[in-house]
Design an enzyme around this catalytic site. Structure first.
Site, PDB file in Angstrom:
ATOM      1  N   ARG A   1      -8.407  -0.949   5.209  1.00 11.05           N
ATOM      2  CA  ARG A   1      -7.799   0.270   4.411  1.00 11.05           C
ATOM      3  C   ARG A   1      -6.134  -0.271   3.868  1.00 11.05           C
ATOM      4  O   ARG A   1      -5.664   0.205   3.011  1.00 11.05           O
ATOM      5  CB  ARG A   1      -7.210   1.187   5.330  1.00 11.05           C
ATOM      6  CG  ARG A   1      -8.560   2.073   5.841  1.00 11.05           C
ATOM      7  CD  ARG A   1      -7.989   3.261   6.673  1.00 11.05           C
ATOM      8  NE  ARG A   1      -7.083   4.043   5.732  1.00 11.05           N
ATOM      9  CZ  ARG A   1      -6.746   5.360   6.225  1.00 11.05           C
ATOM     10  NH1 ARG A   1      -7.013   5.681   7.446  1.00 11.05           N
ATOM     11  NH2 ARG A   1      -5.878   6.040   5.551  1.00 11.05           N
TER      12      ARG A   1
ATOM     13  N   ILE B   1       8.326   6.892  17.025  1.00  7.21           N
ATOM     14  CA  ILE B   1       7.812   7.702  15.890  1.00  7.21           C
ATOM     15  C   ILE B   1       6.559   8.601  16.040  1.00  7.21           C
ATOM     16  O   ILE B   1       6.590   9.834  15.731  1.00  7.21           O
ATOM     17  CB  ILE B   1       7.724   6.936  14.701  1.00  7.21           C
ATOM     18  CG1 ILE B   1       8.975   5.604  14.645  1.00  7.21           C
ATOM     19  CG2 ILE B   1       7.458   7.531  13.319  1.00  7.21           C
ATOM     20  CD1 ILE B   1       9.956   6.586  14.071  1.00  7.21           C
TER      21      ILE B   1
ATOM     22  N   CYS C   1      -5.125  12.700  13.422  1.00  3.54           N
ATOM     23  CA  CYS C   1      -5.204  11.230  13.154  1.00  3.54           C
ATOM     24  C   CYS C   1      -4.877  10.549  14.442  1.00  3.54           C
ATOM     25  O   CYS C   1      -4.428  10.959  15.387  1.00  3.54           O
ATOM     26  CB  CYS C   1      -3.955  11.029  12.285  1.00  3.54           C
ATOM     27  SG  CYS C   1      -3.585   9.103  12.111  1.00  3.54           S
TER      28      CYS C   1
ATOM     29  N   LYS D   1       0.787  -1.246  -0.039  1.00  5.65           N
ATOM     30  CA  LYS D   1       0.016  -0.025  -0.062  1.00  5.65           C
ATOM     31  C   LYS D   1       0.993   1.303  -0.083  1.00  5.65           C
ATOM     32  O   LYS D   1       0.848   2.128  -0.741  1.00  5.65           O
ATOM     33  CB  LYS D   1      -0.980   0.032   1.188  1.00  5.65           C
ATOM     34  CG  LYS D   1      -1.748   1.482   1.589  1.00  5.65           C
ATOM     35  CD  LYS D   1      -2.451   1.334   2.896  1.00  5.65           C
ATOM     36  CE  LYS D   1      -1.693   1.628   3.921  1.00  5.65           C
ATOM     37  NZ  LYS D   1      -1.012   2.974   4.376  1.00  5.65           N
ATOM     38  N   ASN D   2       1.830   1.195   0.744  1.00  6.35           N
ATOM     39  CA  ASN D   2       2.689   2.473   1.177  1.00  6.35           C
ATOM     40  C   ASN D   2       3.599   2.815   0.043  1.00  6.35           C
ATOM     41  O   ASN D   2       4.407   3.634  -0.011  1.00  6.35           O
ATOM     42  CB  ASN D   2       3.184   2.436   2.314  1.00  6.35           C
ATOM     43  CG  ASN D   2       2.230   2.634   3.655  1.00  6.35           C
ATOM     44  OD1 ASN D   2       1.290   3.218   3.400  1.00  6.35           O
ATOM     45  ND2 ASN D   2       2.651   2.384   4.710  1.00  6.35           N
TER      46      ASN D   2
ATOM     47  N   ARG E   1       0.752  14.401  13.527  1.00  4.10           N
ATOM     48  CA  ARG E   1       1.041  14.250  12.048  1.00  4.10           C
ATOM     49  C   ARG E   1       0.886  15.408  11.091  1.00  4.10           C
ATOM     50  O   ARG E   1       0.332  15.574  10.295  1.00  4.10           O
ATOM     51  CB  ARG E   1       0.274  12.907  11.352  1.00  4.10           C
ATOM     52  CG  ARG E   1       0.395  11.611  12.147  1.00  4.10           C
ATOM     53  CD  ARG E   1      -0.090  10.645  11.461  1.00  4.10           C
ATOM     54  NE  ARG E   1       0.785  10.210  10.225  1.00  4.10           N
ATOM     55  CZ  ARG E   1      -0.095   9.107   9.473  1.00  4.10           C
ATOM     56  NH1 ARG E   1      -1.008   8.528   9.800  1.00  4.10           N
ATOM     57  NH2 ARG E   1       0.924   8.783   8.379  1.00  4.10           N
TER      58      ARG E   1
ATOM     59  N   ARG F   1      -4.522  10.417   4.714  1.00 11.03           N
ATOM     60  CA  ARG F   1      -3.615  11.527   5.019  1.00 11.03           C
ATOM     61  C   ARG F   1      -2.836  11.485   3.715  1.00 11.03           C
ATOM     62  O   ARG F   1      -2.087  12.380   3.399  1.00 11.03           O
ATOM     63  CB  ARG F   1      -2.769  11.164   5.973  1.00 11.03           C
ATOM     64  CG  ARG F   1      -3.558  11.227   7.246  1.00 11.03           C
ATOM     65  CD  ARG F   1      -2.395  10.878   8.673  1.00 11.03           C
ATOM     66  NE  ARG F   1      -1.538  11.876   8.327  1.00 11.03           N
ATOM     67  CZ  ARG F   1      -1.941  13.118   8.778  1.00 11.03           C
ATOM     68  NH1 ARG F   1      -3.116  13.500   9.430  1.00 11.03           N
ATOM     69  NH2 ARG F   1      -1.187  14.250   8.903  1.00 11.03           N
TER      70      ARG F   1
ATOM     71  N   ASP G   1       4.868   0.659  11.943  1.00 13.82           N
ATOM     72  CA  ASP G   1       3.758   0.045  11.541  1.00 13.82           C
ATOM     73  C   ASP G   1       3.744  -1.545  11.951  1.00 13.82           C
ATOM     74  O   ASP G   1       2.770  -2.132  11.486  1.00 13.82           O
ATOM     75  CB  ASP G   1       3.647   0.179  10.089  1.00 13.82           C
ATOM     76  CG  ASP G   1       3.460   1.557   9.499  1.00 13.82           C
ATOM     77  OD1 ASP G   1       3.558   1.792   8.246  1.00 13.82           O
ATOM     78  OD2 ASP G   1       2.968   2.379  10.507  1.00 13.82           O
TER      79      ASP G   1
HETATM   80  C1  EPZ Z   1       4.433   7.062   6.539  1.00 14.56           C
HETATM   81  O1  EPZ Z   1       3.509   8.061   7.044  1.00 14.56           O
HETATM   82  C2  EPZ Z   1       3.429   5.773   6.186  1.00 14.56           C
HETATM   83  N1  EPZ Z   1       2.437   6.263   5.171  1.00 14.56           N
HETATM   84  C3  EPZ Z   1       2.971   5.319   7.711  1.00 14.56           C
HETATM   85  O2  EPZ Z   1       2.087   4.206   7.722  1.00 14.56           O
HETATM   86  C4  EPZ Z   1       4.256   5.087   8.619  1.00 14.56           C
HETATM   87  O3  EPZ Z   1       3.633   4.989   9.944  1.00 14.56           O
HETATM   88  C5  EPZ Z   1       5.024   6.233   8.720  1.00 14.56           C
HETATM   89  O4  EPZ Z   1       5.333   6.451   7.295  1.00 14.56           O
HETATM   90  C6  EPZ Z   1       6.279   6.017   9.394  1.00 14.56           C
HETATM   91  O5  EPZ Z   1       7.116   4.918   8.955  1.00 14.56           O
HETATM   92  C7  EPZ Z   1       2.498   6.015   3.966  1.00 14.56           C
HETATM   93  O6  EPZ Z   1       3.509   5.844   3.654  1.00 14.56           O
HETATM   94  C8  EPZ Z   1       1.389   6.340   3.321  1.00 14.56           C
HETATM   95  P1  EPZ Z   1       6.103  10.383   8.605  1.00 14.56           P
HETATM   96  P2  EPZ Z   1       4.174   9.436   6.917  1.00 14.56           P
HETATM   97  O7  EPZ Z   1       6.169  11.644   7.838  1.00 14.56           O
HETATM   98  O8  EPZ Z   1       4.986   9.907   5.754  1.00 14.56           O
HETATM   99  C9  EPZ Z   1       6.483  13.690  12.153  1.00 14.56           C
HETATM  100  C10 EPZ Z   1       0.462   2.661   7.936  1.00 14.56           C
HETATM  101  O9  EPZ Z   1      -0.048   2.152   8.934  1.00 14.56           O
HETATM  102  N2  EPZ Z   1       6.539  14.740  10.927  1.00 14.56           N
HETATM  103  O10 EPZ Z   1       7.472   9.599   8.416  1.00 14.56           O
HETATM  104  O11 EPZ Z   1       2.913  10.336   7.185  1.00 14.56           O
HETATM  105  C11 EPZ Z   1       5.147  12.939  12.352  1.00 14.56           C
HETATM  106  O12 EPZ Z   1       4.475  13.493  12.917  1.00 14.56           O
HETATM  107  C12 EPZ Z   1       0.934   4.249   7.973  1.00 14.56           C
HETATM  108  O13 EPZ Z   1       0.481   2.256   6.828  1.00 14.56           O
HETATM  109  C13 EPZ Z   1       6.209  16.184  11.216  1.00 14.56           C
HETATM  110  O14 EPZ Z   1       6.486  16.353  12.177  1.00 14.56           O
HETATM  111  O15 EPZ Z   1       4.961   9.586   8.462  1.00 14.56           O
HETATM  112  C14 EPZ Z   1       5.704  11.518  12.646  1.00 14.56           C
HETATM  113  O16 EPZ Z   1       5.967  11.742  14.017  1.00 14.56           O
HETATM  114  C15 EPZ Z   1       0.333   4.714   9.108  1.00 14.56           C
HETATM  115  N3  EPZ Z   1       6.045  17.068  10.067  1.00 14.56           N
HETATM  116  C16 EPZ Z   1       7.277  11.344  11.975  1.00 14.56           C
HETATM  117  O17 EPZ Z   1       7.409  12.777  11.675  1.00 14.56           O
HETATM  118  C17 EPZ Z   1       6.014  16.569   8.955  1.00 14.56           C
HETATM  119  O18 EPZ Z   1       5.907  17.470   8.010  1.00 14.56           O
HETATM  120  C18 EPZ Z   1       7.371  10.380  11.024  1.00 14.56           C
HETATM  121  O19 EPZ Z   1       6.129  10.633  10.232  1.00 14.56           O
HETATM  122  C19 EPZ Z   1       6.067  15.088   8.456  1.00 14.56           C
HETATM  123  C20 EPZ Z   1       6.290  14.349   9.499  1.00 14.56           C
END
Ligand code: EPZ
Length: 418
Positions: free
Chosen positions: A395, A325, A115, A22-23, A120, A91, A303
């Site tokens: 999902r 995370i 979320c 998916k990702n 996030r 998202r 995840d």
């Molecule tokens: C991706 O989400 C995945 N989703 C998530 O999988 C996964 O949990 C996550 O990466 C971490 O591995 C997809 O790829 C579609 P991040 P993403 O930006 O990109 C902070 C699932 O279960 N952050 O790497 O949204 C954020 O709050 C989903 O399949 C900021 O502060 O995650 C978090 O604490 C859930 N500002 C950390 O960074 C930003 O602009 C990592 O989030 C961006 C992120």
């Protein structure tokens, strides 16, 4: 609304086919906006989030169909916009922002909103695009972005962000000059996206490392790509074998995407080997309690945290699980306690004391991976576990009950009167 019923206690044995990731599929679908024309993606899973992305691209003017392959034609994009109605359900819709801005010089994308697993924010996405010269305003819950032509820039992420890296990598492909992304995400999904962008004509070096360099080009050509196997789905079924005392084989899989998970499951006692691309997982008679901390790839994936916790609820001692995370990714704990687990929370730490058995009960899914952890606990529990709100599960897991039933699970779906 549906609920899932599971009568636990059966050691699972047999083979489970793994779906596309998916990702990986979501950013690949969004990247089709960068090159006008017909794109073909193979091994795209049939999931609710995939349908949402398909509808989002359709809203912009793309024509697509999803039969044995996912085919999309982005020749007639006329509305570079991602409406709240769609973005609020997923998202990852934010992944259209970079491509739209790079290709159409403007984009109107709804802010994702809150979320279950954490705040996030997307501030790092927006900051990076501003560094590339974009004008960004927030109006009525929407990001309004404009740029005559994005300019190459050096961007250092304050923290590793997967979709942030993907969004800026896509935007940089059509920017003027060179962009360097520092402290970039190294997830396999980022690498897969870079591979497809390269096939479309982009000039990218260092994907899969903390420093990615993108030399902008004037245009890209549509192509075709096969989505990588889902490492999180694979990890979930590895734990299904370990927690039920079973023996499963899983394929297709990319073992190099699962080293952290494999390492922890071996430390917990499972016997794991790979032959001819087939992952073989044999449960141990005794589950060893071990500690685990989530971390960006190649660390232990967040995840997989909830699913791993389910296994540790039946460990032979005490396990300390630290979620590094997301600030609110323990929603599954109270539900696991309803099944008889012994877990104490302290901020980002969960202390899991192993119990000799779990007992089935009605529980509620709160997010995608939390629902997977409840399925795993239900497979091990005595009696029947009833999981409501399983739309969360749909999902990210393709035909999960059919796949589990095929290896012996007593699992079925029912309408929920809720
Ligand atoms: C991706 O989400 C995945 N989703 C998530 O999988 C996964 O949990 C996550 O990466 C971490 O591995 C997809 O790829 C579609 P991040 P993403 O930006 O990109 C902070 C699932 O279960 N952050 O790497 O949204 C954020 O709050 C989903 O399949 C900021 O502060 O995650 C978090 O604490 C859930 N500002 C950390 O960074 C930003 O602009 C990592 O989030 C961006 C992120």
């Amino acid at each position: 609304m549906d609920k899932l019923m599971i009568e636990g206690g059966v050691p699972l044995t047999g083979h489970i086919p793994i779906s596309g990731a998916k990702n990986a599929a979501l950013p690949l679908m969004a990247s089709s906006l960068l090159a006008s024309g017909k794109h073909t993606l193979a091994n795209v899973p049939r999931l609710r989030d995939i349908r949402t992305m398909q509808r989002l691209l359709g809203h912009m003017g793309a024509e697509s169909e999803h039969d044995d392959q996912f085919r999309i034609d982005t020749s007639h994009i006329h509305r570079p916009e991602a409406p709240y109605e769609l973005v609020k359900t997923m998202r990852a819709s934010v992944l259209v922002l970079g491509p739209l801005l790079a290709r159409y010089q403007r984009a109107r994308v709804s802010l994702p909103g809150g979320c279950a697993i954490g705040a996030r924010p997307i501030n790092l996405h927006l900051k990076g695009l501003e560094r590339m010269g974009a004008e960004i305003q927030l109006e009525h819950g929407y990001v309004i972005a404009e740029a005559k032509r994005l300019q190459g820039a050096t961007i250092t992420f304050d923290q590793v962000t997967v979709t942030g890296t993907e969004n800026l990598m896509m935007a940089a492909c059509l920017a003027a000059g060179v962009t360097v992304l520092e402290n970039a995400a190294r997830e396999p999904e980022v690498l897969a996206l870079a591979e497809y962008l390269g096939q479309m004509g982009a000039r990218i070096r260092g994907a899969g490392t903390p420093q990615i360099t993108i030399e902008g080009v004037s245009d890209l050509k549509p192509g075709s790509y096969t989505v990588i196997p889902d490492r999180i789905e694979t990890g979930t079924y590895m734990i299904a074998a370990a927690i039920t005392g079973g023996h499963l084989t899983l394929s297709p899989c990319r073992p190099e995407h699962l080293e952290a998970v494999t390492g922890k499951l071996k430390a917990a006692g499972a016997a794991i080997k790979v032959e001819d691309g087939i992952l073989d997982v044999q449960a141990a008679s005794d589950i060893r309690s071990i500690d685990m901390k989530t971390w960006p790839f190649p660390g232990f994936p967040t995840d997989m945290q909830a699913q791993f916790m389910s296994l540790m609820t039946l460990g032979n001692g005490v396990s300390l699980i630290t979620e590094q995370i997301f600030e609110n990714r323990f929603m599954h704990v109270l539900e696991l306690k309803r099944l008889g687990a012994d877990i104490n929370l302290d901020g980002r730490n969960a202390v899991v004391r192993g119990v000799s058995s779990l007992s089935g009960a009605p529980v509620m899914a709160t997010d995608l991976r939390a629902s997977a952890s409840l399925v795993l606990a239900g497979l091990a529990a005595d009696g029947v576990t009833e999981i409501s709100r399983i739309y969360h599960l749909d999902r990210g897991y393709e035909t999960i009950e059919q796949k589990l039933e095929a290896v012996g699970a007593r699992i079925w779906r029912e309408k929920d009167q809720e």
